[in-house]
Design an enzyme around this catalytic site. Structure first.
Site, short mmCIF file in Angstrom:
data_model
loop_
_atom_site.label_atom_id
_atom_site.label_comp_id
_atom_site.label_asym_id
_atom_site.label_seq_id
_atom_site.Cartn_x
_atom_site.Cartn_y
_atom_site.Cartn_z
N SER A 65 0.83 -1.21 0.00
CA SER A 65 0.00 0.00 0.00
C SER A 65 0.86 1.26 0.00
CB SER A 65 -0.91 0.02 1.23
OG SER A 65 -1.75 -1.09 1.23
N1 SAM Z 1 -0.66 -4.73 4.28
C1 SAM Z 1 -0.07 -5.00 3.01
C2 SAM Z 1 1.32 -4.43 2.86
O1 SAM Z 1 1.74 -3.64 3.72
O2 SAM Z 1 2.02 -4.82 1.91
C3 SAM Z 1 -0.99 -4.53 1.91
C4 SAM Z 1 -1.23 -5.63 0.98
S1 SAM Z 1 -2.34 -5.53 -0.36
C5 SAM Z 1 -2.94 -3.90 -0.51
C6 SAM Z 1 -3.73 -6.49 0.24
C7 SAM Z 1 -3.40 -7.91 0.59
O3 SAM Z 1 -4.61 -8.55 1.00
C8 SAM Z 1 -2.84 -8.75 -0.56
O4 SAM Z 1 -1.62 -9.31 -0.18
C9 SAM Z 1 -3.91 -9.83 -0.77
O5 SAM Z 1 -3.38 -11.07 -1.19
C10 SAM Z 1 -4.54 -9.91 0.60
N2 SAM Z 1 -5.89 -10.48 0.61
C11 SAM Z 1 -6.90 -10.30 -0.28
N3 SAM Z 1 -7.98 -11.01 0.09
C12 SAM Z 1 -7.63 -11.66 1.23
C13 SAM Z 1 -8.31 -12.55 2.10
N4 SAM Z 1 -9.56 -12.94 1.88
N5 SAM Z 1 -7.65 -13.02 3.19
C14 SAM Z 1 -6.36 -12.65 3.45
N6 SAM Z 1 -5.66 -11.81 2.66
C15 SAM Z 1 -6.29 -11.32 1.57
#
Ligand code: SAM
Length: 214
Positions: A65
């Site tokens: 993000s």
């Molecule tokens: N907090 C992260 C960082 O600092 O890099 C942001 C990561 S990204 C914006 C959102 C993340 O949510 C992705 O890695 C994605 O794979 C994960 N994600 C999406 N749906 C999900 C779910 N149902 N359960 C767990 N993770 C999920």
């Protein structure tokens, strides 16, 4: 071996100034962003851009993000040492590291195995000790360690998952971007067993919180 040089540290100080200008004033959040080498949570090909206030690809069609978003969510969460936090969407592990740096006890769930595996190695290698990194579906939360003082969702949720509301302690808060294409950052406070208050803040754009069918 990739390093954290004075050049990176200087760029981080500039990033902290940008975040202050955008309204981030929680000292612990600013300190975490000033201290944590964001470039080491990204592919080396993006290293020169790591301290821009932008999201970048991290593989598996996901992103780290934008620093402002990480700072905004962390500030809204109101964390102090010992706060028990559940994070949905470990991704690169950067937000997890920010919360660990603030002294939180962090449980973090990721559904992409490749990203889960990378964070499992990366976070301890950089000195961040999450309580537990979990490979699984964040829609379900992590019932075995509930309730949580705080829940942070770092992907765009089409709706507020019931399981997450149920795993929030009374007095606890959840910060979750809600919406399909664009999201409204929403802060939910559990005021009693059955009651929740909702505060809707600004617009953000996240990759989607994916479920079993996507
Ligand atoms: N907090 C992260 C960082 O600092 O890099 C942001 C990561 S990204 C914006 C959102 C993340 O949510 C992705 O890695 C994605 O794979 C994960 N994600 C999406 N749906 C999900 C779910 N149902 N359960 C767990 N993770 C999920």
């Amino acid at each position: 071996m990739r390093e954290d040089t004075t050049k990176h540290q200087g760029r981080r100080r500039q990033l902290v100034d940008i975040l202050k200008d955008k309204g981030i004033n929680d000292k612990a959040v600013l300190k975490a962003i000033g201290d944590i080498p964001r470039h080491l949570f990204m592919d080396s090909s993006f290293e020169d851009h790591a301290y821009q206030d932008k999201a970048f690809p991290i593989g598996a069609d996901q992103t780290i993000s934008q620093p402002y978003t990480v700072a905004f969510q962390s500030q809204q969460l109101i964390v102090s040492p010992g706060t028990k936090v559940l994070e949905i969407g470990t991704g690169s592990g950067y937000q997890t590291a920010v919360l660990c740096h603030m002294g939180a006890e962090v449980y973090s769930i990721e559904r992409q195995h490749e990203l889960f595996r990378t964070s499992l190695k990366r976070l301890p290698a950089l000195g961040f000790k999450a309580k537990k990194l979990i490979f699984g579906d964040g829609y379900k939360g992590f019932a075995e360690k509930a309730p949580f003082d705080r829940i942070i969702v770092t992907a765009g949720a089409p709706f507020i998952p019931e399981a997450l509301l149920a795993q929030l302690s009374i007095g606890g808060k959840m910060v979750i971007p809600v919406g399909e294409k664009n999201q409204k950052m929403t802060v939910i406070t559990r005021t009693s067993d059955a009651d929740f208050e909702q505060l809707v803040l600004g617009d953000f754009r996240f990759v989607p919180l994916l479920g079993d069918k996507n």
